[in-house]
Scaffold this active site. Sequence first.
Site, short mmCIF file in Angstrom:
data_model
loop_
_atom_site.label_atom_id
_atom_site.label_comp_id
_atom_site.label_asym_id
_atom_site.label_seq_id
_atom_site.Cartn_x
_atom_site.Cartn_y
_atom_site.Cartn_z
N SER A 189 7.90 4.97 -0.67
CA SER A 189 6.64 5.49 -0.17
C SER A 189 5.76 5.98 -1.32
CB SER A 189 6.93 6.59 0.87
OG SER A 189 5.76 6.99 1.52
N HIS A 229 5.52 1.11 2.07
CA HIS A 229 5.07 1.04 3.46
C HIS A 229 3.71 1.72 3.57
CE1 HIS A 229 7.23 5.09 4.69
NE2 HIS A 229 6.32 5.27 3.77
#
Length: 212
Positions: free
Chosen positions: A107, A132
Amino acid sequence: MMNTPFDPTNALVPMVVEQTAKGERSYDIYSRLLKENVIFMVGQVEDHMANLIVAQMLFLEAENPEKDIFLYINSPGGSVTAGMAIYDTMNFIKPDVSTVCIGQAASMGAFLLSGGAKGKRYCLPNARVMIHQPLGGFQGQASDFEIHAKEILSIKEKMNRLMAAHTGQDYDKVARDTDRDNFLSAQESVDYGLVDQVLANRPDASNSDAKK
C-alpha cells in the site's frame, strides 16, 4: 504484586559502544545507524512515524546535503496523509533517498518504495510488494458522503499518476493493476518498475553512496 504483560514495543533496544578519544560513548542501534544515514520505516504508516522519519531526513540533510539517505521499508501501509508527508520530504530535501524493501512494502509502503531516487530503489530477494487503491472510511451526515467520496477518488487518481511516473507504466495499466490487492515478488517489482534492482548481496565498496 501485579504482573505486567510483555509489550514488544517496549523491548530493550540493543546498544552499541564506541571508543573515542574522550572515552566510551554508547548509542542505541538506531541512533548509531542514523549516523550512517540509515532510517527505518517499520510498521503502520501513521502521523507519529511520519513525523520521526521527516525529522530524521531533515537532520541528515543538515548534516550533509550531498550524502545519500537510505530508507529501509518494512510496512503494511497506512495513512495516505502521513505517507505523503514522507514522500514530499523525500523530494524536498537535497540528498537522494535510496529506498530498500525488507520484508514487505504494501500500500503506502509500496508507493514510498517506488518514490525513491531513480536507480537507487531496491528489494531484498524474499521481500514482497503489494499495490492497491487507497482505502477510505467515513462516518457522518449523508450530505458529507459525496464530498468524501470525491476526495478519495481524487487521491486515487493522483497516486496512480505518481506511481505511473515512478514506474514508467501507462496510467491506465496502473489504475487496473491497483484496482484490487496486487502482490509482486522482488523480481516482479523490478519488472514492473517499482524498484530498480534485487539486492542479494551488498554492492561493492567501489559503488559510492555519495553524490558526485
